[in-house]
Structure formats: C-alpha cells, structure tokens
Write a protein that holds these residues in place. Structure first.
Motif, PDB file in Angstrom:
ATOM      1  N   VAL A  49       4.566  -8.182  -5.624  1.00 14.77           N
ATOM      2  CA  VAL A  49       5.797  -8.180  -4.829  1.00 14.77           C
ATOM      3  C   VAL A  49       6.901  -7.430  -5.570  1.00 14.77           C
ATOM      4  CG1 VAL A  49       7.618  -9.641  -3.863  1.00 14.77           C
ATOM      5  CG2 VAL A  49       5.232 -10.291  -3.593  1.00 14.77           C
ATOM      6  N   ILE A  50       7.026  -7.687  -6.867  1.00 15.12           N
ATOM      7  CA  ILE A  50       8.059  -7.020  -7.655  1.00 15.12           C
ATOM      8  C   ILE A  50       7.819  -5.512  -7.687  1.00 15.12           C
ATOM      9  CG2 ILE A  50       9.000  -6.761  -9.984  1.00 15.12           C
ATOM     10  CD1 ILE A  50       8.577  -9.790 -10.331  1.00 15.12           C
ATOM     11  N   LYS A  51       6.542  -5.103  -7.810  1.00 14.40           N
ATOM     12  CA  LYS A  51       6.239  -3.669  -7.785  1.00 14.40           C
ATOM     13  C   LYS A  51       6.654  -3.039  -6.460  1.00 14.40           C
ATOM     14  CE  LYS A  51       2.286  -3.857 -10.947  1.00 14.40           C
ATOM     15  NZ  LYS A  51       0.797  -3.811 -11.041  1.00 14.40           N
ATOM     16  N   ALA A  52       6.385  -3.750  -5.360  1.00 11.27           N
ATOM     17  CA  ALA A  52       6.778  -3.241  -4.048  1.00 11.27           C
ATOM     18  C   ALA A  52       8.300  -3.121  -3.956  1.00 11.27           C
ATOM     19  CB  ALA A  52       6.240  -4.143  -2.948  1.00 11.27           C
ATOM     20  N   HIS A  53       9.024  -4.112  -4.470  1.00 13.69           N
ATOM     21  CA  HIS A  53      10.487  -4.066  -4.446  1.00 13.69           C
ATOM     22  C   HIS A  53      11.005  -2.938  -5.336  1.00 13.69           C
ATOM     23  CE1 HIS A  53      11.193  -8.483  -2.973  1.00 13.69           C
ATOM     24  NE2 HIS A  53      10.421  -7.769  -2.182  1.00 13.69           N
ATOM     25  N   LEU A  54      10.340  -2.734  -6.457  1.00 17.18           N
ATOM     26  CA  LEU A  54      10.732  -1.656  -7.369  1.00 17.18           C
ATOM     27  C   LEU A  54      10.561  -0.295  -6.699  1.00 17.18           C
ATOM     28  CD1 LEU A  54      11.771  -1.252 -10.244  1.00 17.18           C
ATOM     29  CD2 LEU A  54       9.400  -1.247 -11.029  1.00 17.18           C
ATOM     30  N   SER A  55       9.475  -0.130  -5.970  1.00 13.85           N
ATOM     31  CA  SER A  55       9.234   1.147  -5.295  1.00 13.85           C
ATOM     32  C   SER A  55      10.286   1.392  -4.207  1.00 13.85           C
ATOM     33  CB  SER A  55       7.825   1.187  -4.704  1.00 13.85           C
ATOM     34  OG  SER A  55       7.699   0.270  -3.641  1.00 13.85           O
ATOM     35  N   ILE A  56      10.747   0.314  -3.558  1.00 16.83           N
ATOM     36  CA  ILE A  56      11.814   0.461  -2.547  1.00 16.83           C
ATOM     37  C   ILE A  56      13.118   0.879  -3.225  1.00 16.83           C
ATOM     38  CG2 ILE A  56      13.288  -0.816  -0.936  1.00 16.83           C
ATOM     39  CD1 ILE A  56      10.775  -2.498  -0.240  1.00 16.83           C
ATOM     40  N   ALA A  57      13.474   0.210  -4.329  1.00 16.88           N
ATOM     41  CA  ALA A  57      14.726   0.522  -5.019  1.00 16.88           C
ATOM     42  C   ALA A  57      14.748   1.963  -5.523  1.00 16.88           C
ATOM     43  CB  ALA A  57      14.934  -0.448  -6.183  1.00 16.88           C
ATOM     44  N   GLU A  76       9.946  -6.975   6.855  1.00 17.30           N
ATOM     45  CA  GLU A  76      11.380  -6.722   6.779  1.00 17.30           C
ATOM     46  C   GLU A  76      11.979  -7.484   5.597  1.00 17.30           C
ATOM     47  OE1 GLU A  76      15.398  -7.466   9.465  1.00 17.30           O
ATOM     48  OE2 GLU A  76      13.474  -8.354  10.029  1.00 17.30           O
ATOM     49  N   LEU A  77      11.323  -8.576   5.207  1.00 20.45           N
ATOM     50  CA  LEU A  77      11.786  -9.396   4.087  1.00 20.45           C
ATOM     51  C   LEU A  77      11.911  -8.565   2.816  1.00 20.45           C
ATOM     52  CD1 LEU A  77      12.368 -12.186   2.823  1.00 20.45           C
ATOM     53  CD2 LEU A  77       9.917 -12.485   2.572  1.00 20.45           C
ATOM     54  N   ASP A  78      10.976  -7.610   2.597  1.00 20.50           N
ATOM     55  CA  ASP A  78      11.034  -6.779   1.393  1.00 20.50           C
ATOM     56  C   ASP A  78      12.336  -5.989   1.321  1.00 20.50           C
ATOM     57  OD1 ASP A  78       8.453  -7.456   0.411  1.00 20.50           O
ATOM     58  OD2 ASP A  78       7.560  -6.150   1.915  1.00 20.50           O
ATOM     59  N   ILE A  79      12.712  -5.371   2.447  1.00 20.26           N
ATOM     60  CA  ILE A  79      13.946  -4.577   2.488  1.00 20.26           C
ATOM     61  C   ILE A  79      15.156  -5.474   2.275  1.00 20.26           C
ATOM     62  CG2 ILE A  79      15.344  -3.006   3.879  1.00 20.26           C
ATOM     63  CD1 ILE A  79      12.638  -1.859   3.233  1.00 20.26           C
ATOM     64  N   ARG A  80      15.164  -6.599   2.970  1.00 22.32           N
ATOM     65  CA  ARG A  80      16.304  -7.512   2.859  1.00 22.32           C
ATOM     66  C   ARG A  80      16.478  -7.999   1.421  1.00 22.32           C
ATOM     67  NH1 ARG A  80      18.445 -10.028   7.377  1.00 22.32           N
ATOM     68  NH2 ARG A  80      17.704  -9.203   9.357  1.00 22.32           N
ATOM     69  N   PRO A 132       0.807  -1.221   0.000  1.00 22.39           N
ATOM     70  CA  PRO A 132       0.000   0.000   0.000  1.00 22.39           C
ATOM     71  C   PRO A 132       0.841   1.272   0.000  1.00 22.39           C
ATOM     72  CG  PRO A 132      -0.205  -1.165   2.097  1.00 22.39           C
ATOM     73  CD  PRO A 132       0.509  -2.073   1.166  1.00 22.39           C
ATOM     74  N   ALA A 133       2.011   1.235   0.667  1.00 22.15           N
ATOM     75  CA  ALA A 133       2.880   2.416   0.683  1.00 22.15           C
ATOM     76  C   ALA A 133       3.322   2.777  -0.726  1.00 22.15           C
ATOM     77  CB  ALA A 133       4.096   2.163   1.573  1.00 22.15           C
ATOM     78  N   SER A 134       3.548   1.766  -1.569  1.00 23.94           N
ATOM     79  CA  SER A 134       3.972   2.052  -2.944  1.00 23.94           C
ATOM     80  C   SER A 134       2.857   2.732  -3.727  1.00 23.94           C
ATOM     81  CB  SER A 134       4.413   0.761  -3.643  1.00 23.94           C
ATOM     82  OG  SER A 134       3.330  -0.138  -3.808  1.00 23.94           O
ATOM     83  N   HIS A 135       1.585   2.409  -3.408  1.00 20.85           N
ATOM     84  CA  HIS A 135       0.455   3.081  -4.057  1.00 20.85           C
ATOM     85  C   HIS A 135       0.392   4.547  -3.628  1.00 20.85           C
ATOM     86  CE1 HIS A 135      -1.436  -0.404  -5.969  1.00 20.85           C
ATOM     87  NE2 HIS A 135      -1.175  -1.101  -4.875  1.00 20.85           N
ATOM     88  N   VAL A 136       0.573   4.811  -2.319  1.00 17.97           N
ATOM     89  CA  VAL A 136       0.559   6.183  -1.806  1.00 17.97           C
ATOM     90  C   VAL A 136       1.689   6.981  -2.434  1.00 17.97           C
ATOM     91  CG1 VAL A 136       0.803   7.628   0.252  1.00 17.97           C
ATOM     92  CG2 VAL A 136      -0.477   5.481   0.388  1.00 17.97           C
ATOM     93  N   GLU A 137       2.876   6.394  -2.453  1.00 19.84           N
ATOM     94  CA  GLU A 137       4.040   7.066  -3.018  1.00 19.84           C
ATOM     95  C   GLU A 137       3.803   7.446  -4.472  1.00 19.84           C
ATOM     96  OE1 GLU A 137       8.514   5.626  -4.218  1.00 19.84           O
ATOM     97  OE2 GLU A 137       6.665   4.744  -4.965  1.00 19.84           O
ATOM     98  N   ALA A 138       3.193   6.539  -5.257  1.00 17.67           N
ATOM     99  CA  ALA A 138       2.958   6.800  -6.682  1.00 17.67           C
ATOM    100  C   ALA A 138       2.047   8.009  -6.881  1.00 17.67           C
ATOM    101  CB  ALA A 138       2.353   5.562  -7.343  1.00 17.67           C
TER     102      ALA A 138
END
Length: 836
Positions: free
Chosen positions: A186-194, A240-244, A18-24
């Motif tokens: 999951v990939i979208k969430a990882h992309l938003s972190i990167a 935490e798995l997403d960040i790792r 959901p954070a990636s949706h807000v960020e977008a």
C-alpha cells in the motif's frame, strides 16, 4: 514508433498497485509510452500511475501500448517481456464473500438463532463482542473540510506545495523501510502516486492566483476521485481511497496535524466499518471507544487483524460494506465469536449479550489468579505454558495473557503477502521488538517454513501434487541459501538483546541437522569478522514432525539442544492423511492410540538423553486432551495466547500421577472411540460433584423466554465446571424440544438431554419471577436434567419419570414453589429422588 497489443489478465484491472509496477518499468526509458484501452478508447501516459488508472482497464480488455523515442527498441523488448511474464502476477483475485451462500460458516447456536434477530454473517478473526455506533472509517471526506486556509501569494503557495510533496515522499520512504506485508504494498502504491508526473502536474494546474495549496489539493483529489468513481469496476471505484489518502497526507504535511487532524477520531462507543484498514489507521483509533471492527477484506494473518486480536477488539471480515450502508450511524453489535453483525438490537438481543458479558466477567476474574503464576499440577509437577505468535506485535499481548515463553514464533508470516523477502535489518528489528516484550523470557524462533503448502510468489516454487510432503521448510534452504543466512544473521544479532532459540522445521534426517549446523557456524564466523555482537550459545532445536526422527532421537540429541513436537504435521505424516482432504479427514485424529504411543516414545527417549521437549501444535490448547499431555511429562506446551490462562487453570486441577495412569490406559485402547470414552470417564472422576447441588439452583430469576432459561442454565453448568461447550449442550437440549415440548403443565417444565457435552451429570433448577411460554404451556419452575452420554445408561429416563410422577402431586409442587432458599430445594430434590 513501435507498438504491441495484449489482453489484460488482472482480475481487478489496472488499479494503483499494478499501475505502479507498469510505471516503474516505463520510467526506465526516455521514449514516450502510451497505454490505450481499446474497449473504452481512453489513453494514458504509461509513466503515470494515475493516467494508467484513468484508462479504466479491466480484466479481459484489449490494450495497445505505443512507444515513440530514441530507445523504443529496447523499451519494446523489455515491456513485452514484462507484460507477458510479470504483469499477470502484479495483483491477485480478491476473495469474494457472499455470506448468504457461504456453506463454510458454522450454524449459529439455537439460543441465538431462535431470537430471529436481523444479522449479517461474516468470518470471525478476533473473538468477543461489542456494541457501538456503526461508523465508516478509512476514507477521507474532503467535503467535510471547512475553514480552509486563506490563499497567500502564488510564489509562497508554490513553495509550500513543492516542500509538502517532498516531505510526503520522504515520509512514505521512511514508513516503507519498516513496513510489513500488505502494508508495504500500500505504501509503495501511495509513493508512486505522490511521485506521479500527472498527479503533480494536476496539482500545479489547480494552483492558480487566488487559490491556496489546500484548494489545489482538494480539487486534485476530487478530479482523480471522479476518474475512479466512473470506472466500470467496483474494485476500481473503491481505489479512490488511495488518492484520498495521499492528498490528505499532503494537507497534513503542509498545514500540520493540528489543522488537518485524523478524520478517524472516535467520540463515542463505535463499531468501525472499513473496506480495509491499514495498521497505522487502526492504531490511530481510540481503543477505549473502539468496540468492534468489520472489514470487507482481510485475513486472519493480516497485521490489522493481528493488532485487533492483541487489543481484544472483536473483528469479523468478509462483509461487504454495501450490506451495512443502511445501518451507518445506528447501533450494532459485532460478535467476533459467532462471526456476525446484529443490525437490530431488540430487548432479547440486549439480554442475550448481557448474559454473555456476565459469563465472560466471571471466567476472566477466575482465570486472572492463574495468569501471572507458573503453571503446575496439583501435585507440584511443573509444565511451562507458552504462546504461539506470528509477529512481534503479538508478543506483548501474549505475555500479558500469562505466557511463560514464546514456544513458537512462526516467521513465515513475515515473508508472505509481499513482493520480496524481508532484509536482515527488518527481521532484526522485529526479533528485537519480541525480545523487548519478553523481558528475558525465552523465544523459540522457527526458521521459515515456506514452500509447498505455503507458497510465496517471489520464490517461484512450482505447484506440487503433494505439497505437505514436498519442497518446503528446511528442504528449500540450500536453493535459497542467502535468504536462510539472512534470517539466521538477524536471529543471532537479536540474541544479544534477549533469550532467543533457533528451531528448524521439517527435519527428517541427521544430514539436514549437520548441514544446518555448518551454515550456522559460517554465519557466526561472518558476524564475528564484522564485530557484530550476538549470544555465543543460542540453543538449536528441531521440530519433531516427521516420524523418521522418532527413531534417531539418540543421534539427534548428540547434535541439538531441544525438540518441539508439531502435533498437526506429526499426526498427518504418521497416519498418512492429508488433513485438508475431506475424504480422509476422519483418519486425521491425534487420539489414535498409535499417535499416543509415538508421543510417549519420543518424550521418553528425549528425556532419557537429558534433553528438553515441548509441543507447539494445536493439540496443546485442547482442554479435553490436556490430561494426556500432562501424563506424557512434556516440559512445555504452547498455544495461542488467549488460551493460556484457561490452560493454567486446568493444569492446577490435575494430578500428574493420575494423568500418567490415564495415558497408559489410553495407549492400551484399540480405537479412537475407546480413547474418547476413557477421557470422558476421567473427566467425570475429576470433580465429585453431586447431581443436585446449590450452585445449580437459582430462585426467582428474571428470565423472560425459553431461550433465556436454557442459555442461562447451560452457561451455569459451564461456569461450575460441568460442561465445556454450553452452546453445544444447549443445542442438544433444543434438539429434544424440537421433538416435543418438555412442559408438563402445572407451571413446570423438565428440559432434558443425554449429551457428550456434559461432563458431570446435573439437575439444574430455576424458579422464575414470572411465568413464561413453554410450548403450549406456561412454566415458572424449570428442572433441567443433563446427563453424561457415556455414563447415563437408563438413569436418564428413570430420573425423568420419577420427577414427572412427583410433579403430579400438588404438595410436592407447592413445596418447590414456596421454598425460601436454594438449600431447601436441594434437600427436597435429594430426598424425593433418592439421590443422597
């Protein structure tokens, strides 16, 4: 400056997705946008996924968004609209499973439960069993990394970091283009972190003179990991798995897989435990050493589970990792058939699974001879046996299991568990993959059967009171015409590479068929104009599941090429029964004579008009009903691929003419119970096995408990074709033992039952190497009496009484105990019990 407040409605709080949706949304504006959690007082940059996660926003928290900048008015309006309308749907509740309280789990068979071994229940999604060392996988352990690269000059490290970030973003975008379902999210969430500003800024701050990129990345991972760990939400802590994952991908991108290889490398037989596992993580695992999979989350249609089934990896879901944490690095057994993890492997447990392995080996060897040959009856009648699949990844395993075709490719699974429909190229690639696995064999692709009982959020189809009867399948196509056309284009394009057929679900009238044909003609014309190759003659068929079609088959045959009976839906529509409604579920039965007559009518009519008809519902895999399906004269039946070899074996033992006579008899029955009785009688006539025979006698066996004896003898009845469900037969035997022990003294016991689960009445004999406890007595010679419930009459007690009387005589007991061969025992029992 503008601001507004609201309450967080997300069940799992604001984590990566959901954070990636807000960020977008926020990154569309130049204004500074701040998110404050009023409960914790923590504030974060709303344009940063990680900053948003750091606010520890949970369900019910009051939040304040503040906007400051030139475009604050438009930002305020759009953000309010997003928070009110879209934000509540950015995530969904996780299925919480407390297995101790889950009443939906079937009782364990007595042969297992009597062992009183420590175990944890789960939900089976891939059958089989395996033993290995329990190991947690998925999460990256940065503390385990040693011998890190030496730091270079700061400018060199800076270039390495910048290049690494770009490479990770590019790689994730490539994976995203072909990702499916949850994997894509999951990939979208990882992309938003990167891409996250705060993530990149923290990396830069940690990259100082004297430190390498690796040091900076690990420090960044631990910094944000601490934010996750300190959350009040267990679900957030697990994120935490997403960040790792992203940080480890960055290490691999900069230094290569040789330096930072997969941490999920298996070195011994292993049972893997994970909160969740992405398909790519699963594929990394060495399947020769992967003996079982335990997932906290996941469903039977997730890609990881589909892959697990295709590799025959026993898998259960719904087991919280915390329940198994104490058993990490210990040996466990995963039983994907019973749906449990054995955490205490005692000798009786070892012996139990040794017996299970023996049975599976014998069955697999026997069925292997039927796997790769065409199915046909004993009198030469051909009946194609095909597979049902939900994704192209299942196709290869389906054909390996002996599928002669794919009778049903359920494409709706490609549209579910995602935020938007797949595009044409994605579908085209999936269908091409299936064609490659089929190697010329036919694949029937059913167009999307979504809506109603299979909701897809992004289509916004309203909830209905009677979804099975409502707005679904072909009925939604006019509203979502572009989505339908996209699927047709993809199927047609893939038809240039394989033998594809198109099937339309939920057809109830000729108007619907004609409309579909018009759309199909439009799509074909578009492809011709674009010079895209496709097969000009792709057969078009329909699901025969709405009863109205049964009365217009002549008209349908003028327009289409084939039919496939959807037995699940046809049963519920014909009987007006919602199969998910427990109060009327008893009326949902495909052995109803009215349903059998309907099947006979439609098959006769379709064949009278020279067309092809198959059956793709669950009925196809039911061995007890198979003689009726053979009697119908169907051209094909399809089922889940693990059932194919067994079905071919059963077909080879049937005579199609006898099956036709059986169907005629069943259609004359007045009740379901009468049909069941007729089927039971038919099964008894299929093998004229004598009540006493050498294949049910074994001498001097090393069996060490009552449970082992009953299991071994019941399993043998299954292997000799006298019983279909050995665990259920054993449960019937145990029900008798619960009332009184069947030990007779003198070292003899006569366990017995009159059961619907025994198809050929039998007397099984087992002389043990050493006596065992049998109730209050010891027993060394076991004579097990299992009689068919429908045919036994008073034979059960007559044989039992005669046996008991004979055992009173010392000379009879002596002859049995000293017999030198199974033949001697067989001859003696036949003579004394007058069974010749």
């Amino acid at each position: 400056m503008k601001s507004f407040s609201f309450s967080c409605e997300l069940p799992n709080g604001v984590h990566a997705r959901p954070a990636s949706h807000v960020e977008a949304v926020c990154n569309q504006f130049d204004s500074n946008i701040t998110w404050q959690n009023q409960r914790t007082g923590m504030s974060g940059n709303a344009k940063s996924v990680l900053s948003l996660i750091g606010t520890d926003t949970l369900l019910g928290d009051e939040c304040l968004i503040t906007i400051d900048g030139m475009d604050e008015e438009s930002a305020l309006e759009q953000l309010k609209q997003f928070i009110n309308n879209e934000f509540p749907h950015c995530d969904e509740p996780l299925a919480v499973s407390d297995q101790e309280e889950d009443q939906s789990l079937a009782p364990l068979p007595r042969n297992f439960s009597n062992l009183k071994t420590a175990h944890i229940r789960g939900r089976s999604v891939s059958e089989g069993f395996g033993k290995g060392r329990l190991t947690a996988v998925g999460a990256v352990n940065f503390d385990a990394l040693a011998d890190l690269p030496e730091p270079r000059a700061l400018v060199e490290e800076q270039n390495l970091l910048d290049t690494g970030i770009e490479a990770v973003i590019k790689s994730l975008n490539i994976f995203l283009a072909s990702a499916q379902h949850t994997e894509g999210e999951v990939i979208k969430a990882h992309l938003s972190i990167a891409r996250d500003n705060e993530f990149q800024q923290t990396l830069q701050e940690n990259l100082v003179e004297g430190r390498s990129c690796a040091d900076a990345i690990i420090a960044t991972a631990k910094h944000f990991g601490e934010l996750m760990k300190n959350s009040s939400s267990a679900y957030m802590r697990e994120r935490e798995l997403d960040i790792r994952d992203v940080c480890y991908q960055l290490l691999q991108s900069i230094y290569g897989n040789e330096r930072f290889g997969s941490q999920n490398t298996l070195t011994e037989p292993t049972v893997c435990l994970a909160d969740d596992l992405t398909p790519s993580q699963f594929l990394e695992l060495d399947k020769s050493l992967l003996k079982g999979l335990i997932l906290s989350h996941g469903g039977s249609t997730s890609h990881t589970v589909i892959l697990a089934r295709s590799f025959a990896i026993p898998t259960i879901v719904g087991v919280e990792g915390s329940k198994l944490s104490a058993f990490l690095d210990s040996e466990v057994v995963v039983d994907g058939t019973l749906g449990l993890v054995v955490t205490e492997i005692s000798e009786p447990v070892e012996r139990y699974y040794t017996q299970e392995h023996k049975v599976r080996e014998i069955v697999a060897t026997r069925q292997a001879q039927f796997r790769d040959v065409a199915a046909q009856t004993a009198d030469g009648k051909v009946l194609e046996v095909a597979a049902n699949i939900a994704h192209s990844v299942e196709a290869k395993q389906a054909f390996s299991n002996g599928a002669e075709a794919v009778g049903l490719f359920r494409t709706e699974m490609l549209y579910m568990d995602r935020t938007s429909a797949p595009d044409e190229d994605e579908l085209y690639n999936i269908f091409c993959q299936a064609c490659e696995a089929a190697d010329g064999k036919s694949i029937i692709v059913r167009t999307i059967d979504i809506g109603g009982d299979k909701p897809v959020d992004y289509l916004n189809i309203p909830t209905e009171n009677n979804p099975f009867l409502g707005y679904r399948a072909v009925r939604i196509y006019p509203e979502f015409i572009e989505m339908f056309k996209t699927q047709l284009r993809a199927i047609l394009r893939a038809s240039a590479h394989g033998n594809l057929k198109i099937m339309i679900p939920m057809i109830s009238s000729l108007e619907e068929i004609l409309w579909v044909k018009d759309i199909l003609a439009e799509v074909r014309q578009e492809l011709r104009k674009e010079n895209r190759p496709f097969a000009e003659k792709v057969p078009l068929g329909i699901m025969l599941e709405v009863p109205s079609v049964a009365f217009i088959i002549d008209q349908c045959c003028e327009e289409i090429d084939f039919f496939s009976i959807g037995s699940n839906d046809l049963t519920q529509y014909l009987m007006a029964v919602d199969r998910d409604n427990a109060k009327v579920a008893a009326s949902y039965n495909s052995l109803n004579p009215a349903f059998l007559r309907t099947l006979d009518h439609v098959v006769r009519e379709v064949h009278r008009h020279g067309k092809w008809i198959g059956l793709c519902g669950e009925l196809g895999a039911k061995g007890s009903v198979l003689p009726l399906l053979v009697g119908l004269g169907l051209d094909e039946i399809s089922m889940s691929s693990p059932s194919i070899a067994a079905t071919k074996e059963r077909i080879a033992k049937l005579d199609s003419r006898e099956c036709r006579q059986l169907l005629n008899k069943a259609m004359q029955c007045r009740t379901i119970q009468e049909v069941e009785h007729v089927l039971a009688q038919f099964r008894m006539t299929q093998t004229e096995a004598p009540m006493v025979s050498g294949d049910c006698i074994s001498l001097d066996r090393d069996l060490r408990s009552k449970e082992e004896v009953i299991k071994t003898l019941a399993d043998n009845l299954y292997l000799t074709g006298r019983c279909r469900y050995p665990n259920k037969l054993a449960d019937d035997l145990w029900a008798r033992e619960d009332v009184f022990s069947t030990g007779l003294g003198f070292g003899f016991a006569i366990p017995h039952t009159k059961s619907e689960h025994i198809e050929q009445s039998a007397i099984s004999v087992c002389r043990l190497a050493n006596p065992i406890q049998w109730g209050d007595e010891e027993a060394q010679f076991i004579i097990m009496l299992t009689l068919n419930k429908h045919a036994a009459g008073d034979q059960h007690m007559k044989i039992f009484s005669k046996l008991a009387r004979k055992i009173m005589h010392a000379d009879f007991r002596e002859q049995l105990m000293t017999a030198q061969s199974c033949d001697q025992v067989e001859a003696l029992l036949k003579q004394e019990l007058e069974l010749n």
